[in-house]
Structure formats: structure tokens, C-alpha cells
Enzyme design. Structure first.
Site, mmCIF file in Angstrom:
data_model
loop_
_atom_site.group_PDB
_atom_site.id
_atom_site.type_symbol
_atom_site.label_atom_id
_atom_site.label_comp_id
_atom_site.label_asym_id
_atom_site.label_seq_id
_atom_site.Cartn_x
_atom_site.Cartn_y
_atom_site.Cartn_z
ATOM 1 N N SER A 150 0.852 -1.200 0.000
ATOM 2 C CA SER A 150 0.000 0.000 0.000
ATOM 3 C C SER A 150 0.880 1.241 0.000
ATOM 4 O O SER A 150 2.030 1.212 0.483
ATOM 5 C CB SER A 150 -0.983 0.037 1.178
ATOM 6 O OG SER A 150 -0.805 1.146 2.014
ATOM 7 N N TYR A 163 -1.384 1.396 11.864
ATOM 8 C CA TYR A 163 -1.432 0.833 10.510
ATOM 9 C C TYR A 163 -0.308 1.436 9.673
ATOM 10 O O TYR A 163 0.422 0.720 8.971
ATOM 11 C CB TYR A 163 -2.792 1.127 9.879
ATOM 12 C CG TYR A 163 -2.891 0.804 8.406
ATOM 13 C CD1 TYR A 163 -3.227 -0.477 7.981
ATOM 14 C CD2 TYR A 163 -2.672 1.785 7.438
ATOM 15 C CE1 TYR A 163 -3.324 -0.777 6.629
ATOM 16 C CE2 TYR A 163 -2.767 1.498 6.092
ATOM 17 C CZ TYR A 163 -3.097 0.218 5.686
ATOM 18 O OH TYR A 163 -3.192 -0.068 4.346
#
Length: 335
Positions: A150, A163
Site C-alpha cells: 500500500s 497501521y
């Protein structure tokens, strides 16, 4: 014109692929994409019901596949996954680290138990995958490790501090491992950096601080991202941004880091005020609930909410740009 040998090297037919987090979102899309290539598929996830559904899809496509219940945060379960794949198919050609979880909200309002599990699943999960499969690749003298990282590996996700820490950590770990395998020309580590996906990931994520948001309209298609994973299996490269939106967001952040993170954070704060959703632990501690599918909900907010959100983001961005310009002018005058 490419030689026959070159074309054969590009073919994935008969290759064995392990996909973690393979029962929903990008993971399920990747399982299907590899199945269309004629690969042997090993599907890994925590929930048995979702595993059975995805396994049936593979069988319906006429490929050999097994499903292995796996919690990637536990090293022994990842080791079991590898052994099950080798026992069934004799080898592993491609390993896709994809399983991941997310908890969004104010850092101090998310339970520490969830913070710790996000680290165990995302960072430790990718570490466990690499730790298990790289020795096998060295024995085989070939193999491809693909990490669905990501763009969170390059820029922070607002109100998702832990995260973000895991994604920066994955990127750093894989950068180091590239050096360690540099004397194995047939072993590759490929990292993918997609932006937010129009997948079930957002629906399954943990949400706190009153957050209740849907997938934004600029999100990317998880099937397109899965196609890029297959592309990396055919033509490995160190880093890949799957579309212009991913690269553009990272470029913007590199040019205006403070403006981007502050504006995005202002938008999240506005959503916290507009919504009043109860705390939701999502799939951080437990397997994902229904739906087990590729695409998630993309319902846009109501007209008034949409106007308020756009106005808030626009004003926030304008304010930060003016503030940045003023700071630059002050520096120039002081010089």
C-alpha cells in the site's frame, strides 16, 4: 518478436501460488487472477466459511487448489501453511503477502489490544511469510515473494497511526531483504504500493472515535490491482505503483507533506463529527464477517454531508497552502 523460450518463461501455468488474505478484496481478486493463469492455488485466511467459498471458485475455474486456515500473526501457522503447500504441490513458486487489518480513529481511543494485533497481523504477518518461504526459495534457487504493501509505506494514513507504522515497517524490512537475496539472481522480492481500494477491506476494518465512512469515489478497482500482482509474478520488479493515482498521491505528499496530512486529517475529523457510529473492532481480532467478496460498499454520503465534506476539505487545503506560502515568504524576508 519474442522467442518461444521467452514466452514459456512468462507463462504461469502449473506454477504454485500462495495468497494470504485470499478470501476477500484484493486477495480474492488475486486468487481468481492466478486461477485464470492456470496456476495451482493455495488460499490462506482465518475464516473457514470464506475459505470454502473461495476454494469452490477455484475448482469452478478448473484449477488445483487447497485452502489452509491460517492466522499470519502466528509464526507456527504460517510455517504450517508452507508445509501444506509443499506437501500438496511439491514446491512454491510465488508467495503473495497480502493479509492485513486496519484500525482507524484517534490513537488513544483505539484499544491497545487492537493496536498490537494490527502490528502482529500486518508487520509480523509479512515477516512470517518471508521468514518461511525465503529458505525454500534458496533451496529451489528460484521464487518470487510479492508484498501488497500500500502507499501507506510512503505516506501516513490519517488517524491510522499504527497501521501506517506497519506499512513503513514492511517497506523497510523488504528494502533490507533485497540486499540479502542480491546474490540469488532467480529469487525476487516485488513490492506493490496501491492506494485505497474499492474492496471489502474498508467494510471489515476497525473503526473508533465515531468514524463511519464508506469507500471514496477515487478508490481503485481491486481486480486491476490483482492484475498488477500477476504482472509482478510474470515480470518481477522491485517496486510498482499500480496506477497513476497511487504515484500521484505519493508525489503530492513528497512535495507538500504537511499540507496533505493536515488536510486529510481535517477531513477525518469532520467525518468524526458528522457520524456517531459505535466502536467496531472489525476483523482485527476475529475473521472477517460477511460479505466475503471482492468489492465493498461505495455509497457516497448524502448531499448535505457531501457539500460539507468538500467545503471543509477545500477550506482546509486552502488554509494550509496559504500558511505554507506565508512561512516561505517569512523565510525569504529573513534571509
Amino acid at each position: 518478436m519474442k522467442s518461444q523460450n521467452s514466452l514459456e518463461k512468462r507463462s504461469l501455468r502449473g506454477k504454485t501460488v500462495v495468497v494470504t488474505g485470499g478470501t476477500s478484496g484484493v486477495g480474492r481478486a488475486a486468487v481468481e487472477a492466478f486461477a485464470f493463469e492456470g496456476c495451482n492455488i493455495v488460499i490462506a485466511a482465518r475464516g473457514q466459511e470464506a475459505l470454502d467459498e473461495t476454494l469452490n471458485i477455484c475448482k469452478g475455474l478448473g484449477v488445483n487448489a487447497i485452502a489452509v486456515s491460517t492466522d499470519v500473526s502466528k509464526a507456527e501457522e504460517v510455517d504450517h501453511l508452507l508445509k501444506a503447500a509443499v506437501q500438496e504441490f511439491g514446491r512454491i513458486d510465488i508467495w503473495v503477502n497480502n493479509a492485513g487489518v486496519m484500525a482507524s480513529g484517534k490513537f488513544e481511543e483505539i484499544p491497545m489490544e487492537l493496536h498490537e494485533q494490527v502490528i502482529k497481523t500486518n508487520l509480523f504477518g509479512y515477516m512470517h511469510g518471508a521468514y518461511s518461504v525465503l529458505p525454500l526459495f534458496k533451496e529451489q534457487n528460484e521464487g518470487i515473494l510479492i508484498n501488497n504493501v500500500s502507499i501507506g509505506g510512503f505516506m501516513p494514513a490519517p488517524y491510522s497511526a499504527v497501521y501506517s507504522a506497519t506499512k513503513f515497517g514492511i517497506r523497510g524490512m523488504m528494502e533490507c531483504l533485497h540486499g540479502e537475496i542480491s546474490d540469488y539472481p532467480n529469487i525476487h522480492i516485488a513490492n506493490l504500493y496501491p492506494q485505497i481500494q474499492r474492496s471489502t477491506g474498508n467494510m471489515h476494518s476497525a473503526k473508533f472515535s465515531g468514524l463511519d465512512f464508506k469507500i471514496p469515489p477515487f478508490a481503485s478497482d481491486p481486480r486491476d490491482t490483482a492484475d498488477k500482482i500477476v504482472q509482478l509474478a510474470k515480470e518481477p520488479q522491485k517496486d510498482l505503483f499500480p496506477d497513476f493515482k497511487s504515484r500521484a498521491l505519493v508525489n503530492l505528499y513528497e512535495m507538500f507533506p504537511k499540507v496533505i496530512i493536515n488536510t486529510a486529517s481535517a477531513g477525518m475529523r469532520l467525518m468524526m463529527k458528522l457520524k456517531n457510529a459505535p466502536p467496531d473492532s472489525g476483523n482485527v481480532l476475529e475473521p472477517s464477517s460477511e460479505p466475503h467478496r471482492i468489492y465493498g460498499e461505495t455509497i457516497l454520503p448524502g448531499k448535505k454531508t457531501k457539500i460539507a465534506l468538500v467545503a471543509g476539505l477545500g477550506l482546509g487545503l486552502a488554509f494550509m497552502l496559504l500558511k505554507s506560502r506565508k512561512a516561505n515568504n517569512d523565510i525569504y524576508l529573513n534571509d
